[in-house]
Design a protein around this motif. Structure first.
Motif, PDB file in Angstrom:
ATOM      1  N   UNK A 488       1.006  -1.016   0.155  1.00  0.00           N
ATOM      2  CA  UNK A 488       0.113   0.067  -0.113  1.00  0.00           C
ATOM      3  C   UNK A 488       0.991   1.229   0.185  1.00  0.00           C
ATOM      4  N   UNK A 489       0.665   1.986  -1.091  1.00  0.00           N
ATOM      5  CA  UNK A 489       2.020   2.632  -1.737  1.00  0.00           C
ATOM      6  C   UNK A 489       1.072   4.198  -1.628  1.00  0.00           C
ATOM      7  N   UNK A 490       1.090   5.564  -1.597  1.00  0.00           N
ATOM      8  CA  UNK A 490       0.700   6.422  -1.295  1.00  0.00           C
ATOM      9  C   UNK A 490       1.512   7.714  -1.576  1.00  0.00           C
ATOM     10  N   UNK A 491       0.449   8.525  -2.665  1.00  0.00           N
ATOM     11  CA  UNK A 491       1.948   9.521  -2.721  1.00  0.00           C
ATOM     12  C   UNK A 491       2.514  10.414  -1.718  1.00  0.00           C
ATOM     13  N   UNK A 492       3.077  11.337  -2.115  1.00  0.00           N
ATOM     14  CA  UNK A 492       3.152  11.758  -0.931  1.00  0.00           C
ATOM     15  C   UNK A 492       3.590  13.475  -1.189  1.00  0.00           C
ATOM     16  N   UNK A 493       2.647  13.981   0.421  1.00  0.00           N
ATOM     17  CA  UNK A 493       2.170  15.535   0.129  1.00  0.00           C
ATOM     18  C   UNK A 493       4.000  15.986  -0.166  1.00  0.00           C
ATOM     19  N   UNK A 560       8.385   5.526  -5.528  1.00  0.00           N
ATOM     20  CA  UNK A 560       7.367   6.290  -5.086  1.00  0.00           C
ATOM     21  C   UNK A 560       7.778   7.620  -4.654  1.00  0.00           C
ATOM     22  N   UNK A 561       8.776   7.995  -4.566  1.00  0.00           N
ATOM     23  CA  UNK A 561       8.288   9.359  -4.557  1.00  0.00           C
ATOM     24  C   UNK A 561       8.189  10.714  -6.073  1.00  0.00           C
ATOM     25  N   UNK A 562       7.630   9.225  -7.071  1.00  0.00           N
ATOM     26  CA  UNK A 562       6.652  10.047  -7.489  1.00  0.00           C
ATOM     27  C   UNK A 562       5.396  10.764  -8.038  1.00  0.00           C
ATOM     28  N   UNK A 563       5.142  11.626  -8.780  1.00  0.00           N
ATOM     29  CA  UNK A 563       3.971  12.351  -8.269  1.00  0.00           C
ATOM     30  C   UNK A 563       2.604  11.883  -9.040  1.00  0.00           C
TER      31      UNK A 563
END
Length: 647
Positions: A488-493, A560-563
């Motif tokens: 479960x990977x979510x986008x970073x603000x 995982x640092x992608x937008x």
């Protein structure tokens, strides 16, 4: 120097208040549950008996008093579990330990309270419970003897009414009407019996509850008249009467009459320790004298060959002379009729002696069972009181380890512990009562199992052991059955450094090629070799899969640092690889050998290993497909970037 002492004293008061409030609540809950269980056993003796509120109030009062000794240990177990579970869940127990106060000092006040409750339970069992048991037994017997008209069952003969046997084919519960009635009425002897048949009828109590009024419709009355005094001119052997409507008054005391307490004098549960001890001595003396009398009779009958004086010496000499006689020869010389007479006489003698021995055995066995029941009840008064202390040393440490408050986990845990105690105690009681086990062993079975459990739980709680940590057990079962969590990977603000898409795409291409080569060399769909898996030791570690997994996780971590939402969605499609388990069950050689020898476990872990291989095969296919999608998305992003620059 006095401040720590005062602090601990305040802590004792605080914990005692927490425990006391919970103990009162849990005691009434446990009492209610036990009362409902007891009530369910005797519900048939209460329903439809027309009992007054006073009798019902006495029944529930004595029932509650009788169940107090059983409710106290369960209440202590549940209250201590909730108390220390709440303290652990709110981190108060952690703060207490951080202040330098040991767990045993935290237990100190509740240990004293549990000891007082234990002594109170013992005194209650010795003084109050025997009287409650006596009154309860009287009430139950009296209620069973009070049978109203609607208690007549369907399809069976009912003999609850004196001098009558009732058979009812069907009855209407709403109207009280009976159908298909057959009555056998006996006034003096079987020669005076009357048989009454009727299509329907009703049975009602009179106002004073001293008689029953039986109203019958459409029936016949057959009565034997031979025993009655008849004139010589009317010597009728029986009387037959056909009726349309007939009323019969039957003698029956339908009121509630308390049974005589003298009938319960042999019930050990209705006695104190002093009475039990005195009665054990009396019963032992009585049945020992009976046994000695039986022994003397047996000795006189079967051992009269001893050298004795008087008349028995002649009998001994005759027996000595008869010793040299051949019984078969004497029997062969007899006539056939005499042979049958001898056989019948011998068989009659054997049956008579066998019946005599059975009767004497019944008398002595009843006495032995009565003495065993008294001894069991003597020990039971101490064991129930001791259980209060044992349950605290189980509930308190378990609450400190589990650290879950409320009525969820503590109730489940306490129920499991109480079920274990009940099974052991009930089994020991029944086996001891039947004489199959020694009394000390049967009544000591439950404490012998629970005391080590209490010591183990207390030691683990003092050492802050994680043996009862549910997360550890959940992780263990997850590994055993091959369960895994979903990625479960979510986008970073906030993104500090953007991913290197070009390098990541190239790395994914290399991983794809390595997976293709690995799949050609290893046929994962093939069943593993059991000899290599369990008994032949070599380096089973799959280093290539470990390298592939390491490189893949590095790429996933960077991407995982992608937008880009498409890449984020594709990253969640990557499975969490398990790099072990598909080559051998365990890392240690001796464990694999032991599991392979134990066939049931060996089959389980062999199937588990094959399942891991099949899952790895599917995971590699998913990884290859996801790599292709991400590489294609990276190329599209590059193309979009070039198009924007050209514009």
């Amino acid at each position: 120097m006095r401040r720590p002492h005062l602090y601990i004293k305040k802590l004792d008061i605080f914990i005692s208040k927490q425990f006391g409030m919970l103990f009162i609540g849990t005691f009434f809950i446990c009492q209610f549950v036990l009362m409902m269980q007891f009530l369910w056993r005797y519900i048939d003796d209460l329903i439809g008996k027309g009992l007054s509120m006073e009798i019902l109030a006495q029944f529930f009062w004595y029932m509650s008093l009788m169940l107090v000794p059983q409710a106290l240990p369960l209440a202590i177990l549940l209250a201590s579990l909730i108390t220390f579970g709440n303290l652990g869940e709110t981190s108060e127990l952690t703060a207490i330990k951080a202040a330098g106060i040991s767990l045993m000092k935290t237990f100190r006040s509740l240990i004293v309270i549990s000891i007082f409750i234990s002594f109170g339970s013992f005194i209650f069992q010795n003084d109050v419970a025997p009287k409650a048991n006596m009154k309860m037994a009287q009430l139950l017997i009296s209620m069973r003897q009070k049978s109203p008209e609607l208690e007549i069952p369907e399809g069976v003969f009912y003999d609850g009414i004196p001098n009558c046997n009732f058979y009812v084919q069907k009855k209407d519960m709403e109207t009280g009407k009976l159908y298909g009635i057959m009555v056998y009425r006996m006034t003096g002897s079987y020669e005076d019996q009357a048989i009454i048949l009727a299509d329907s009828g009703m049975l009602q109590s009179t106002a004073e509850k001293k008689h029953l009024l039986l109203t019958l419709w459409n029936g016949e009355w057959f009565e034997n008249m031979q025993s009655q005094e008849l004139s010589s001119s009317a010597a009728v052997p029986y009387r037959r009467e056909t009726f349309i409507n007939k009323r019969i008054v039957l003698d029956f005391d339908g009121g509630f009459n308390m049974s005589d307490a003298a009938g319960f004098s042999n019930d050990a549960r209705a006695k104190s320790l002093e009475q039990i001890s005195s009665d054990i001595d009396s019963l032992s003396l009585v049945y020992d004298s009976i046994g000695r009398a039986y022994y003397k009779d047996f000795d006189r009958m079967f051992y009269s060959r001893r050298d004795i004086s008087g008349k028995d010496s002649i009998r001994a000499e005759r027996l000595a002379e008869a010793k040299d006689l051949n019984v078969d020869t004497l029997y062969a010389r007899l006539k056939p009729s005499d042979k049958q007479s001898v056989l019948n006489s011998a068989l009659s003698t054997v049956q008579s002696e066998s019946n005599e021995l059975d009767f004497r055995s019944m008398v002595t066995s009843d006495g032995d069972e009565m003495i065993r029941k008294h001894k069991i009840e003597f020990i039971n008064k101490f064991s129930l009181a001791l259980t209060c202390i044992i349950f605290f040393f189980i509930g308190g440490p378990l609450g400190a380890i589990i650290r879950k408050g409320g009525l969820g986990v503590p109730v489940v845990t306490s129920v499991l512990v109480f079920i274990l105690y009940y099974m052991l105690d009930n089994t020991g009681y029944r086996m001891s009562r039947a004489g199959m086990w020694a009394i000390w062993f049967g009544k000591g079975l439950a404490p012998a199992v629970l005391i080590p459990l209490a010591i183990f739980a207390t030691k683990k709680a003092i050492d802050d052991s994680m043996v009862f940590n549910m997360d550890i057990w959940r992780e263990l079962f997850r590994k055993m059955f091959g369960l895994r969590t979903k990625r479960h990977i979510m986008g970073k603000e906030v993104i500090i450094q953007d991913p290197d898409y070009t390098a990541d795409a190239e790395k994914l291409k290399e991983i794809t090629n390595e997976i293709k080569i690995y799949s050609r060399r290893h046929n994962l769909k093939k069943l593993p070799d059991p000899m290599k898996a369990f008994f032949k030791y070599h380096d089973h570690a799959d280093h290539k899969i470990e390298e592939i997994n390491k490189d893949l996780e590095a790429v996933i971590d960077d991407l995982s640092n992608t937008r880009d939402k498409i890449i984020l969605n594709e990253l969640n499609n990557y499975p969490v690889l398990v790099t072990s388990g598909h080559t051998r069950p365990f890392e240690r050689r001796w464990i694999n050998t032991a599991v392979g020898i134990m066939l049931p476990l060996g089959i389980f872990f062999y199937c588990r290993m094959w399942r891991f291989r099949m899952r790895l095969y599917r995971d590699l296919r998913v990884i290859r497909r996801t790599n292709e999608h991400i590489i294609a998305r990276v190329n599209d992003m590059k193309q979009e970037g070039n198009d924007n620059e050209n514009k």
